[in-house]
Design a protein around this motif. Sequence first.
Motif, short mmCIF file in Angstrom:
data_model
loop_
_atom_site.label_atom_id
_atom_site.label_comp_id
_atom_site.label_asym_id
_atom_site.label_seq_id
_atom_site.Cartn_x
_atom_site.Cartn_y
_atom_site.Cartn_z
N PRO A 151 -105.28 -21.89 15.44
CA PRO A 151 -105.81 -21.66 16.79
C PRO A 151 -107.31 -21.89 16.87
O PRO A 151 -108.06 -21.05 17.38
N ALA A 152 -107.76 -23.02 16.35
CA ALA A 152 -109.19 -23.34 16.34
C ALA A 152 -109.61 -24.00 17.65
O ALA A 152 -108.86 -24.79 18.23
N ASP A 153 -110.81 -23.66 18.09
CA ASP A 153 -111.37 -24.22 19.32
C ASP A 153 -112.08 -25.53 19.00
O ASP A 153 -113.05 -25.54 18.23
N PRO A 154 -111.65 -26.66 19.54
CA PRO A 154 -112.26 -27.96 19.21
C PRO A 154 -113.72 -28.08 19.67
O PRO A 154 -114.43 -28.97 19.20
N ASP A 155 -114.16 -27.21 20.56
CA ASP A 155 -115.53 -27.26 21.05
C ASP A 155 -116.47 -26.32 20.31
O ASP A 155 -117.66 -26.26 20.63
N ARG A 156 -115.93 -25.59 19.31
CA ARG A 156 -116.78 -24.64 18.56
C ARG A 156 -116.46 -24.77 17.06
O ARG A 156 -115.74 -23.95 16.50
N ILE A 157 -117.01 -25.83 16.47
CA ILE A 157 -116.73 -26.12 15.07
C ILE A 157 -118.02 -26.07 14.27
O ILE A 157 -119.04 -26.67 14.65
N GLY A 158 -117.97 -25.37 13.14
CA GLY A 158 -119.11 -25.32 12.22
C GLY A 158 -118.65 -25.62 10.81
O GLY A 158 -117.46 -25.55 10.49
N MET A 159 -119.60 -25.97 9.96
CA MET A 159 -119.33 -26.17 8.54
C MET A 159 -120.41 -25.45 7.75
O MET A 159 -121.55 -25.29 8.21
N ALA A 160 -120.04 -25.01 6.57
CA ALA A 160 -120.99 -24.32 5.70
C ALA A 160 -120.55 -24.50 4.26
O ALA A 160 -119.40 -24.86 3.98
N GLY A 161 -121.46 -24.25 3.34
CA GLY A 161 -121.09 -24.36 1.94
C GLY A 161 -122.30 -24.19 1.04
O GLY A 161 -123.45 -24.25 1.49
N VAL A 162 -122.00 -23.98 -0.24
CA VAL A 162 -123.03 -23.82 -1.26
C VAL A 162 -123.07 -25.09 -2.11
O VAL A 162 -122.03 -25.61 -2.52
N SER A 163 -124.27 -25.61 -2.38
CA SER A 163 -124.46 -26.72 -3.30
C SER A 163 -123.71 -27.97 -2.84
O SER A 163 -124.03 -28.55 -1.81
N TYR A 164 -122.69 -28.37 -3.58
CA TYR A 164 -121.89 -29.55 -3.23
C TYR A 164 -121.28 -29.38 -1.85
O TYR A 164 -121.24 -30.33 -1.05
N GLY A 165 -120.83 -28.17 -1.53
CA GLY A 165 -120.26 -27.90 -0.21
C GLY A 165 -121.30 -28.04 0.88
O GLY A 165 -120.98 -28.45 2.01
N ALA A 166 -122.57 -27.72 0.57
CA ALA A 166 -123.64 -27.87 1.55
C ALA A 166 -123.90 -29.33 1.85
O ALA A 166 -124.03 -29.74 3.00
N GLY A 167 -123.98 -30.15 0.78
CA GLY A 167 -124.23 -31.57 0.99
C GLY A 167 -123.12 -32.25 1.76
O GLY A 167 -123.38 -33.04 2.68
N ILE A 168 -121.87 -31.93 1.42
CA ILE A 168 -120.74 -32.53 2.13
C ILE A 168 -120.73 -32.08 3.59
O ILE A 168 -120.44 -32.86 4.50
N SER A 169 -121.08 -30.81 3.84
CA SER A 169 -121.13 -30.32 5.22
C SER A 169 -122.15 -31.09 6.05
O SER A 169 -121.88 -31.47 7.20
N LEU A 170 -123.34 -31.32 5.49
CA LEU A 170 -124.36 -32.07 6.22
C LEU A 170 -123.93 -33.50 6.48
O LEU A 170 -124.10 -34.04 7.58
N LEU A 171 -123.35 -34.14 5.46
CA LEU A 171 -122.90 -35.53 5.63
C LEU A 171 -121.76 -35.62 6.63
O LEU A 171 -121.72 -36.55 7.46
#
Length: 537
Positions: A151-171
């Motif tokens: 039940p995710a809202d397509p208009d409210r999406i975020g990403m987060a992560g540490v280290s490798y997860g941070a880089g992938i989130s930004l990319l």
Amino acid sequence: MGRSRRTALRTTAAGALSASLIAGGVLALTPDAHAAGVRAGAGTATATRAGTDVRYVDITAADGTVLKANVVTPTGAADGTRHPLVVLPTSWGFPQIEYLAQAKELAASGYVVLSYNVRGFWQSGGGIDVAGPLDVADARTVLDWALAHTPADPDRIGMAGVSYGAGISLLAAAHDPRVRAVAALSGWGDLIESIYSGRTQHLQAAALLDTVGRVAGRQSPETREVFSAFYSSDLSKEKEILAWGQKRSPEAYADRLNRNGTAVLLANGWGDTIFPPNQSVALYEKLTGPKRLELRPGDHATAELTGLFGMPNDVWNDSRRWLDHHLKDTANGIEREQPVQLKSRSAGGYEGYPDWKSVSADRRRIALTDTATIHTNVNSGADGGIVFLSSILDQIARLPPMASIPLLPRAWAAVWQSERYPTAQQVRGTAALHTTVTPTEESGTLVAYLYDVGPLGLGKLVTHAPYTFHGRTPGQPFGLDLELYSTAYDVPAGHRLALVVDTVDPLYIEHNPSGARLTFSSPENDPSYVSVPLREQ
């Protein structure tokens, strides 16, 4: 430096890192946690705890690779209500249970949270792509899956992560405008500038990543080839390595993040030996949308580590506030705070600044007037410490790497010192060295260190940085400008600052031919100095 010597150095570094892997949390998994990671990838079991539901699922990437993931939702989320979505790619070497404690916190406050094991690691298929095009495509697939099956809202999406997860989130955010907000913790802005800054291979950092990749994952042929070329110092492959790294650097896509209007939080440690803070600062400076920069004491991911176990943690608390504000429109005060938040390595709380330029607004020069000639290939006793361990000691006990400045052998170390400061001083920002170097060989490596020196001559490391040159004319002087790693450090009254330059540091691969010498001079028309962002406390 000969190939056999480089191989010996790499082997020694990899062996010395075994304790660092545990201390830094890279492989800090108990046998029970390891087993839980295996079980998590095997089925579709559901567990309910503290108002959240947990599902373990398989997600098939575009090329058929199966990614193991877990989905955490608020209990009762099947009532038709749409919830903001947060996607958490795992760190280098971690299974998908890495973020479970934080995922439950987010889900309990109304988020749908999907954490997935990036390709090439643990039970996920494929080979390690090092945040390449396949990883970016995987992130898009994961978003599509979450929107179709939760039940995710397509208009409210975020990403987060540490280290490798941070880089992938930004990319991923740069390539997918659906991502409105990112919390990148201990990530990178420029991959090459992180492990090849000053054209110098960061040996221990690369050995750490390589070792973890071999133990917890499956390196792709391309990844293996890049590591081999990196270690070998093959200049014929340098352009290829640079292009490979640029493709994986969020800074190269800053214009896309700006065009998408992505709200970006960047959090790093002052002593990060994998991704030094300068390259995150450079990315922050290029962003024009909502942004926040947080720099704290610690090494790679050590500031975030306690939060992975559900303990109170400033980094994760600010990440939740950032996501709440930009995905829930919560007025929680983060929008009124100064966007640059720094915490000194020495003491005290957080300091707020309107921008990075304001951090280093006050600068003083220490003149390097005396000419010095040093021999290469010998460690003078000045060095940056050991990956993870040294910065953890600095973070916990305020014990950075130290050296007795009067006892440093001047045959292998050039030393210049300031006058004693009658009052306490604050170093905030990026110190920069400008000097003239005359080599006896066409290639060479030097490392510059800035020390806080007490009355007895004991120096505590404030910051440092390496520099390597190739293709210079022996006997011909050239100008050198080198930015040291950014930091926040307090110098006590009665102390002085010292700049030390030598040619060997265990953190780096050096390129000094046997018998080479380096001369540092200060011509009248181009005087040498180190510019330090310094102000009275």
